[in-house]
Design a protein around this motif. Structure first.
Motif, mmCIF file in Angstrom:
data_model
loop_
_atom_site.group_PDB
_atom_site.id
_atom_site.type_symbol
_atom_site.label_atom_id
_atom_site.label_comp_id
_atom_site.label_asym_id
_atom_site.label_seq_id
_atom_site.Cartn_x
_atom_site.Cartn_y
_atom_site.Cartn_z
ATOM 1 N N ALA A 59 27.099 19.459 -10.438
ATOM 2 C CA ALA A 59 26.699 20.652 -9.672
ATOM 3 C C ALA A 59 27.827 21.679 -9.657
ATOM 4 O O ALA A 59 27.578 22.887 -9.788
ATOM 5 C CB ALA A 59 26.318 20.247 -8.257
ATOM 6 N N TRP A 60 29.059 21.230 -9.517
ATOM 7 C CA TRP A 60 30.202 22.129 -9.450
ATOM 8 C C TRP A 60 30.390 22.885 -10.765
ATOM 9 O O TRP A 60 30.727 24.060 -10.777
ATOM 10 C CB TRP A 60 31.454 21.318 -9.105
ATOM 11 C CG TRP A 60 32.713 22.117 -9.034
ATOM 12 C CD1 TRP A 60 33.039 23.067 -8.118
ATOM 13 C CD2 TRP A 60 33.823 22.018 -9.931
ATOM 14 N NE1 TRP A 60 34.284 23.568 -8.370
ATOM 15 C CE2 TRP A 60 34.792 22.938 -9.496
ATOM 16 C CE3 TRP A 60 34.093 21.249 -11.046
ATOM 17 C CZ2 TRP A 60 36.016 23.105 -10.131
ATOM 18 C CZ3 TRP A 60 35.310 21.414 -11.677
ATOM 19 C CH2 TRP A 60 36.248 22.338 -11.220
ATOM 20 N N ARG A 61 30.124 22.204 -11.873
ATOM 21 C CA ARG A 61 30.270 22.814 -13.194
ATOM 22 C C ARG A 61 29.037 23.598 -13.623
ATOM 23 O O ARG A 61 29.059 24.254 -14.667
ATOM 24 C CB ARG A 61 30.559 21.731 -14.246
ATOM 25 C CG ARG A 61 31.952 21.210 -14.220
ATOM 26 C CD ARG A 61 32.877 22.278 -14.708
ATOM 27 N NE ARG A 61 34.250 21.829 -14.729
ATOM 28 C CZ ARG A 61 35.261 22.613 -14.963
ATOM 29 N NH1 ARG A 61 35.071 23.885 -15.221
ATOM 30 N NH2 ARG A 61 36.479 22.150 -14.954
ATOM 31 N N HIS A 62 27.970 23.546 -12.837
ATOM 32 C CA HIS A 62 26.727 24.263 -13.156
ATOM 33 C C HIS A 62 26.258 23.938 -14.576
ATOM 34 O O HIS A 62 25.931 24.841 -15.362
ATOM 35 C CB HIS A 62 26.881 25.781 -12.987
ATOM 36 C CG HIS A 62 27.353 26.193 -11.635
ATOM 37 N ND1 HIS A 62 26.575 26.078 -10.514
ATOM 38 C CD2 HIS A 62 28.552 26.684 -11.216
ATOM 39 C CE1 HIS A 62 27.260 26.511 -9.461
ATOM 40 N NE2 HIS A 62 28.464 26.879 -9.856
ATOM 41 N N ARG A 65 20.487 21.636 -17.091
ATOM 42 C CA ARG A 65 19.737 20.487 -16.604
ATOM 43 C C ARG A 65 19.737 19.327 -17.605
ATOM 44 O O ARG A 65 19.954 18.175 -17.241
ATOM 45 C CB ARG A 65 18.306 20.890 -16.258
ATOM 46 C CG ARG A 65 17.475 19.696 -15.808
ATOM 47 C CD ARG A 65 16.113 20.108 -15.381
ATOM 48 N NE ARG A 65 16.239 20.586 -14.006
ATOM 49 C CZ ARG A 65 15.312 21.264 -13.370
ATOM 50 N NH1 ARG A 65 14.187 21.574 -13.968
ATOM 51 N NH2 ARG A 65 15.499 21.647 -12.137
#
Length: 130
Positions: A59-62, A65
């Motif tokens: 999530a932090w690195r985006h 998916r």
């Protein structure tokens, strides 16, 4: 079918001893199963903590998916094949002599069972592992 009741004192004592033994055995088995479940739950908690870290990183690195799914699946497989704890970090904190003692003990437990290693002197085993 009705059981035949004990008639003599000797039969009553025998029935009481067998009944007590059965209860103790049952309690022991239930206790061992409970301990195993606690241990499995603890390992599952460690794995879940590691997976939460992976999720936070993704999530932090985006990450896209599809890539995030691949990373998570990799770690799910990785943690099912490897213990959830980091043995290197645990060993790195120990003093060198304690590290050597621990590594020797672990290796003797596993490799020491092989016939070829059973004939080796303890001094040579310590040199081999440390």
């Amino acid at each position: 079918a009705n059981p035949i009741p004990p008639l003599t004192d000797r039969e009553r004592i025998y029935v009481m001893v067998v009944s007590l033994f059965n209860r103790i055995l049952f309690a022991y088995i239930i206790g061992r199963v409970g301990a195993l479940m606690i241990q499995l739950d603890h390992n599952a908690q460690l794995v879940q903590q590691k997976m939460d870290q992976v999720q936070d990183y993704v999530a932090w690195r985006h990450l896209p998916r599809e890539l995030a799914t691949q990373v998570k699946r990799y770690y799910e497989h990785y943690y099912t094949q490897k213990p959830a704890f980091d043995e290197k970090s645990i060993l790195s904190v120990l003093s060198p002599s304690l590290q050597c003692t621990l590594i020797t003990s672990i290796c003797n437990d596993t490799l020491g069972r092989l016939p070829i290693f059973q004939k080796v002197s303890p001094e040579f085993q310590a040199l081999r592992w440390c």
